[in-house]
Write a protein that holds these residues in place. Structure first.
Motif, short mmCIF file in Angstrom:
data_model
loop_
_atom_site.label_atom_id
_atom_site.label_comp_id
_atom_site.label_asym_id
_atom_site.label_seq_id
_atom_site.Cartn_x
_atom_site.Cartn_y
_atom_site.Cartn_z
N SER A 1 41.08 53.53 50.16
CA SER A 1 41.94 52.37 50.36
C SER A 1 42.31 51.81 49.00
O SER A 1 41.49 51.80 48.08
N HIS A 2 43.54 51.33 48.88
CA HIS A 2 43.97 50.71 47.62
C HIS A 2 43.79 49.21 47.73
O HIS A 2 44.13 48.60 48.73
N VAL A 3 43.22 48.61 46.67
CA VAL A 3 43.03 47.16 46.60
C VAL A 3 43.53 46.66 45.25
O VAL A 3 43.73 47.45 44.32
N THR A 4 43.72 45.35 45.16
CA THR A 4 44.12 44.73 43.89
C THR A 4 43.05 43.73 43.49
O THR A 4 42.72 42.82 44.25
N ILE A 5 42.51 43.90 42.30
CA ILE A 5 41.51 42.99 41.74
C ILE A 5 42.27 41.88 41.04
O ILE A 5 43.04 42.13 40.11
N ALA A 6 42.06 40.65 41.47
CA ALA A 6 42.76 39.51 40.87
C ALA A 6 42.37 39.33 39.40
O ALA A 6 43.23 39.11 38.54
N GLU A 7 41.06 39.42 39.10
CA GLU A 7 40.60 39.24 37.72
C GLU A 7 39.42 40.14 37.44
O GLU A 7 38.44 40.15 38.17
N LEU A 8 39.53 40.90 36.37
CA LEU A 8 38.47 41.80 35.92
C LEU A 8 38.15 41.43 34.48
O LEU A 8 39.06 41.37 33.64
N THR A 9 36.88 41.13 34.18
CA THR A 9 36.51 40.79 32.81
C THR A 9 35.40 41.70 32.32
O THR A 9 34.48 42.04 33.05
N ILE A 10 35.54 42.09 31.07
CA ILE A 10 34.52 42.87 30.35
C ILE A 10 34.26 42.09 29.07
O ILE A 10 35.06 42.15 28.13
N GLY A 11 33.20 41.31 29.05
CA GLY A 11 32.94 40.45 27.89
C GLY A 11 34.10 39.49 27.71
O GLY A 11 34.48 38.79 28.64
N PRO A 12 34.73 39.47 26.50
CA PRO A 12 35.82 38.54 26.25
C PRO A 12 37.17 39.05 26.78
O PRO A 12 38.17 38.36 26.70
N ILE A 13 37.18 40.25 27.30
CA ILE A 13 38.44 40.87 27.77
C ILE A 13 38.67 40.47 29.22
O ILE A 13 37.83 40.71 30.08
N ARG A 14 39.82 39.87 29.48
CA ARG A 14 40.16 39.43 30.83
C ARG A 14 41.50 40.05 31.22
O ARG A 14 42.50 39.85 30.55
N LEU A 15 41.48 40.79 32.32
CA LEU A 15 42.69 41.43 32.84
C LEU A 15 42.94 40.93 34.25
O LEU A 15 42.01 40.68 35.01
N ARG A 16 44.21 40.87 34.63
CA ARG A 16 44.59 40.39 35.96
C ARG A 16 45.37 41.47 36.71
O ARG A 16 46.03 42.30 36.10
N ASP A 17 45.26 41.39 38.03
CA ASP A 17 46.00 42.29 38.93
C ASP A 17 45.77 43.76 38.59
O ASP A 17 46.69 44.49 38.23
N ILE A 18 44.55 44.19 38.74
CA ILE A 18 44.16 45.58 38.48
C ILE A 18 44.06 46.33 39.80
O ILE A 18 43.38 45.90 40.72
N GLY A 19 44.74 47.45 39.88
CA GLY A 19 44.65 48.29 41.07
C GLY A 19 43.35 49.08 41.06
O GLY A 19 42.85 49.47 40.00
N ALA A 20 42.79 49.29 42.26
CA ALA A 20 41.55 50.07 42.37
C ALA A 20 41.55 50.79 43.71
O ALA A 20 42.22 50.39 44.66
N ASP A 21 40.78 51.86 43.76
CA ASP A 21 40.59 52.61 45.00
C ASP A 21 39.18 52.36 45.49
O ASP A 21 38.23 52.29 44.70
#
Length: 191
Positions: free
Chosen positions: A136-156
């Motif tokens: 299933s495909h989902v969208t991650i609203a916010e993904l952070t790795i330490g100080p790195i913050r990304l928005r709207d990340i697709g994932a399976d």
């Protein structure tokens, strides 16, 4: 014993001869000479251990995120890179895999992060290292790795992924750069 190993032993033996020779030239009593020799052997032994384990020691202080948007992640014992990642606020240990096209999540992680598993009405058939699976495909609203913050990340998401969550190229390509140097994965998200 390999030739390189034998040369290392000869090299360290010659290094020890220098202070021992200096002690012998001063004609110090044998008891005091032995005590000083043992101290020098201890000093060189400690220095040898620090030098031999410098990669492990470097990972102790380079593991933490740098305030400038750079994250340094040491290589794990199994030769892979793992990061502590927050997915919509839920913390998970994830494998960083430059060979994976997309980010892959276990069903447990997707549920814990509150992701909508019915976001896409149709499942996708994807190729994995273990063969084809439906996901299933989902969208991650916010993904952070330490100080790195990304928005709207697709994932399976698939039950076939097991418990291992994976960061794929769809995350890595959104960074300014990423590289491996001296046993560290360096993620750079500075503007």
């Amino acid at each position: 014993m390999s030739g390189d190993r034998a040369m290392d032993i000869v090299y360290y033996g010659l290094i020890l001869l220098l202070p021992l020779g200096a002690l012998a030239a001063r004609r110090i009593p044998i008891g005091q000479t032995l005590r000083m020799a043992l101290i020098w052997i201890g000093i060189f032994g400690a220095a040898f251990l620090v030098i031999a384990q410098r990669d492990r020691l470097a990972s102790l202080w380079s593991r933490e995120a740098m305030p400038d948007g750079i994250m340094r992640i040491p290589v794990a014992e199994d030769g892979h890179f793992y990061a502590t990642v927050r997915i919509n606020g839920v913390e998970r240990r994830m494998l960083i895999d430059s060979g994976a096209t997309t980010t892959a999540l276990s069903e447990a992680t997707a549920r814990a992060a509150g992701l909508d598993l019915n976001e896409s009405p149709f499942g996708s058939l994807i190729e994995t290292a273990n063969g084809r699976v439906t996901a299933s495909h989902v969208t991650i609203a916010e993904l952070t790795i330490g100080p790195i913050r990304l928005r709207d990340i697709g994932a399976d998401v698939s039950p076939n992924f097991g418990d291992q969550d994976i960061i794929g190229m769809n995350v890595l390509k959104r960074l300014r750069s990423w590289r491996v140097e001296r046993g560290l994965l360096v993620l750079n998200a500075t503007p």
